[in-house]
Design a protein around this motif. Structure first.
Motif, mmCIF file in Angstrom:
data_model
loop_
_atom_site.group_PDB
_atom_site.id
_atom_site.type_symbol
_atom_site.label_atom_id
_atom_site.label_comp_id
_atom_site.label_asym_id
_atom_site.label_seq_id
_atom_site.Cartn_x
_atom_site.Cartn_y
_atom_site.Cartn_z
ATOM 1 N N VAL A 178 0.821 -1.283 0.053
ATOM 2 C CA VAL A 178 -0.094 0.026 0.030
ATOM 3 C C VAL A 178 0.877 1.295 -0.099
ATOM 4 O O VAL A 178 0.489 2.234 -0.758
ATOM 5 N N ALA A 179 1.978 1.367 0.852
ATOM 6 C CA ALA A 179 2.836 2.533 0.784
ATOM 7 C C ALA A 179 3.621 2.786 -0.477
ATOM 8 O O ALA A 179 3.834 4.042 -0.841
ATOM 9 N N ASP A 180 3.418 2.074 -1.514
ATOM 10 C CA ASP A 180 3.920 2.044 -2.797
ATOM 11 C C ASP A 180 3.116 2.729 -3.923
ATOM 12 O O ASP A 180 3.327 3.147 -4.903
ATOM 13 N N ILE A 181 1.691 2.780 -3.237
ATOM 14 C CA ILE A 181 0.784 3.167 -4.327
ATOM 15 C C ILE A 181 0.472 4.876 -3.930
ATOM 16 O O ILE A 181 0.188 5.122 -2.958
ATOM 17 N N PRO A 182 0.280 5.544 -5.054
ATOM 18 C CA PRO A 182 0.022 6.948 -4.857
ATOM 19 C C PRO A 182 -1.249 6.915 -4.248
ATOM 20 O O PRO A 182 -2.119 6.166 -4.279
ATOM 21 N N GLN A 183 -1.550 8.246 -3.585
ATOM 22 C CA GLN A 183 -2.522 8.507 -2.516
ATOM 23 C C GLN A 183 -3.687 8.599 -3.482
ATOM 24 O O GLN A 183 -5.143 8.063 -3.132
ATOM 25 N N LEU A 184 -3.737 9.185 -4.601
ATOM 26 C CA LEU A 184 -4.997 9.173 -5.600
ATOM 27 C C LEU A 184 -5.451 8.148 -6.069
ATOM 28 O O LEU A 184 -6.679 7.870 -5.984
ATOM 29 N N THR A 185 -4.505 7.093 -6.219
ATOM 30 C CA THR A 185 -4.984 5.797 -6.663
ATOM 31 C C THR A 185 -5.728 5.099 -5.356
ATOM 32 O O THR A 185 -6.877 4.491 -5.762
#
Length: 218
Positions: free
Chosen positions: A20-27
């Motif tokens: 989850v930490a590697d995923i952009p916030q907007l995604t």
């Protein structure tokens, strides 16, 4: 994180905090919604903006009054039911439940509980509920040794809601509570209570003579 959120993340191959930490916030916001996605992104990055209160919330707040002698007077009983609101307001909590326990001269007791129609910390609303519980007991000149009132099912005061009415008389008791709280803090709780519950001189003389409150009115 709930089971539904975990399932949604799993469908996209996100199984660990590192994923989850590697995923952009907007995604994450597109997947979970704006609020949930933002909160999950912050926590996955090791940031938590929630304020932690180190003082544990009490499970309940109680007020108990012991009479100097076995008390028959309903007005005295009612005065004993008025102390809880001040303590609730000081705690910053609102109560959703109320329990009244009456102890009698023969050492027996009666307990009644009630769920409030709306959670509150206001004395006038708590008193109405407490009086309703008291009336349901049908004491009929019972000799009461003590009365205990307990508020529970707490929520933060900031979560309080109140049904608005067009009757301005409902707002007046709430508007003066801050003043009465300061007066009671300085002079003691018995200094203020409804005039209808004030002890009359005749009642005081009867008590002094040990004659009780006198005959009941029909």
């Amino acid at each position: 994180m709930g089971a539904r959120t975990a399932t949604t993340l799993g469908e996209y191959g996100l199984h660990t905090v590192g994923d989850v930490a590697d995923i952009p916030q907007l995604t994450l916001q597109r997947l979970l919604g704006a609020r949930a996605g933002r909160a999950l992104h912050e926590r996955a990055q090791g940031r938590d903006t929630q304020v932690v209160n180190p003082t544990p919330t009490p499970a309940s707040i109680s007020s108990e009054h012991h009479f100097d002698r076995d008390e028959l007077d309903p007005a005295a009983h009612r005065r004993a039911l008025l102390a809880l609101g001040t303590r609730l307001r000081a705690s910053g909590q609102i109560a959703s439940g109320l329990t009244c326990t009456i102890h009698y001269s023969d050492r027996s007791s009666t307990r009644r509980s009630r769920v409030l129609s709306e959670a509150t910390q206001h004395t006038v609303l708590l008193a109405r509920a407490a009086y309703a519980v008291y009336e349901s007991l049908g004491l009929q000149r019972a000799r009461v040794r003590s009365i205990a009132l307990r508020a529970d099912a707490f929520r933060p005061a900031g979560a309080a809601t109140r049904q608005l009415t067009l009757d301005v008389s409902d707002d007046k008791p709430l508007a003066i509570e801050a003043v009465t709280d300061r007066a009671r803090a300085r002079y003691g709780h018995p200094v203020l209570y409804p005039a209808a519950l004030a002890a009359t001189p005749a009642l005081g003389r009867r008590r002094a003579a040990g004659q009780g409150p006198g005959p009941e009115k029909p």
